[in-house]
Design a protein around this motif. Sequence first.
Motif, PDB file in Angstrom:
ATOM      1  N   SER A   1       0.825  -1.202   0.000  1.00 14.98           N
ATOM      2  CA  SER A   1       0.000   0.000   0.000  1.00 14.98           C
ATOM      3  C   SER A   1       0.864   1.260   0.000  1.00 14.98           C
ATOM      4  CB  SER A   1      -0.909   0.003   1.233  1.00 14.98           C
ATOM      5  OG  SER A   1      -1.729   1.147   1.254  1.00 14.98           O
TER       6      SER A   1
ATOM      7  N   ARG B   1      -7.445   3.004   1.958  1.00 15.46           N
ATOM      8  CA  ARG B   1      -7.616   1.680   2.545  1.00 15.46           C
ATOM      9  C   ARG B   1      -8.342   0.835   1.496  1.00 15.46           C
ATOM     10  NH1 ARG B   1      -7.827   2.469   8.297  1.00 15.46           N
ATOM     11  NH2 ARG B   1      -8.432   0.277   8.544  1.00 15.46           N
TER      12      ARG B   1
ATOM     13  N   GLU C   1     -13.470  -7.357   3.996  1.00 12.72           N
ATOM     14  CA  GLU C   1     -12.074  -7.715   4.280  1.00 12.72           C
ATOM     15  C   GLU C   1     -11.145  -6.622   3.780  1.00 12.72           C
ATOM     16  OE1 GLU C   1      -8.823 -11.165   2.986  1.00 12.72           O
ATOM     17  OE2 GLU C   1     -10.924 -11.325   2.384  1.00 12.72           O
ATOM     18  N   GLU C   2     -10.192  -6.234   4.607  1.00 14.60           N
ATOM     19  CA  GLU C   2      -9.176  -5.288   4.163  1.00 14.60           C
ATOM     20  C   GLU C   2      -7.985  -6.060   3.610  1.00 14.60           C
ATOM     21  OE1 GLU C   2      -6.950  -1.170   5.449  1.00 14.60           O
ATOM     22  OE2 GLU C   2      -7.974  -2.353   6.994  1.00 14.60           O
ATOM     23  N   LEU C   3      -7.529  -5.661   2.427  1.00 14.60           N
ATOM     24  CA  LEU C   3      -6.383  -6.327   1.821  1.00 14.60           C
ATOM     25  C   LEU C   3      -5.115  -5.971   2.585  1.00 14.60           C
ATOM     26  CD1 LEU C   3      -7.293  -5.871  -1.934  1.00 14.60           C
ATOM     27  CD2 LEU C   3      -7.405  -7.966  -0.589  1.00 14.60           C
ATOM     28  N   PRO C   4      -4.157  -6.889   2.666  1.00 10.93           N
ATOM     29  CA  PRO C   4      -2.956  -6.655   3.470  1.00 10.93           C
ATOM     30  C   PRO C   4      -2.169  -5.428   3.007  1.00 10.93           C
ATOM     31  CG  PRO C   4      -3.129  -8.964   2.841  1.00 10.93           C
ATOM     32  CD  PRO C   4      -4.179  -8.234   2.077  1.00 10.93           C
ATOM     33  N   VAL C   5      -1.642  -4.698   3.962  1.00  5.49           N
ATOM     34  CA  VAL C   5      -0.819  -3.516   3.651  1.00  5.49           C
ATOM     35  C   VAL C   5       0.374  -3.907   2.791  1.00  5.49           C
ATOM     36  CG1 VAL C   5       0.646  -1.732   4.666  1.00  5.49           C
ATOM     37  CG2 VAL C   5      -1.554  -2.287   5.727  1.00  5.49           C
ATOM     38  N   GLY C   6       0.904  -5.091   3.034  1.00  8.50           N
ATOM     39  CA  GLY C   6       2.078  -5.542   2.288  1.00  8.50           C
ATOM     40  C   GLY C   6       1.772  -6.081   0.912  1.00  8.50           C
TER      41      GLY C   6
ATOM     42  N   CYS D   1      -0.826  -8.682  -1.796  1.00 10.59           N
ATOM     43  CA  CYS D   1      -1.148 -10.106  -1.886  1.00 10.59           C
ATOM     44  C   CYS D   1      -1.656 -10.426  -3.283  1.00 10.59           C
ATOM     45  CB  CYS D   1      -2.200 -10.498  -0.856  1.00 10.59           C
ATOM     46  SG  CYS D   1      -3.812  -9.743  -1.123  1.00 10.59           S
TER      47      CYS D   1
END
Length: 216
Positions: free
Chosen positions: A132, A143, A188-193, A195
């Motif tokens: 992100s 977000r 669902e929030e997608l991972p900051v890192g 995916c």
Amino acid sequence: MSRIEYSAEIAELLGKVRRRPTAGWPWRPGERVPAGLPVKQSWGWLFAPDGRVLTLVNPRDGIVSLPGGSLEPEDGGDPGAALAREAAEEAQASIGTPHYLGYLYDRVGSANNGHECARVRMAAVLCAVGPSMPDPASGRHYRRLLVAPGLAVELLGWGAPGLRQARAAVTTAVRWLGVPAAANEAIEELPVGGCEVFPGADTTPTGASAGRPVGD
């Protein structure tokens, strides 16, 4: 009716959501953009394998949006290329080949210096997202949420016209992208890192889009 599941952190974010007033642009599903009507914007319904779509929330002002934005010279007049570029800039997302859904007719032309224009809508596979980062054009740091299309319409504040647009997106996604008609309803929030989202899906070739958005 099943209960919509989400974390306490997402609940706090959703509590900040502020809906924009509806613009009232007529929705032209499946119609080509008439010759001479400039296409100024392209926005996308980007689908995960479980039927949810990518929705962006700006935590600073609570505004919710789909990925997309204005066509730039480097897009070569192709709404699909514009969507792929904007998705990468806003959400660090790679997408599959966009499928044309229709357009919104903007008579006032707020995106075209007061002259009428078209705002295209497309559907595509959401292949993956990277780490992100802020949008380089605006500085907004979104977000990234996966939500069911109907809930996306509610968060966007688009009302009945938005539901008709969402149905067109789902119909196309079921037929061409292989997603289920009934989406997973969890938020669902997608991972900051980053995916992978849609394993095995091809990313968009430059300038490619399915369907003819502009009339001959």
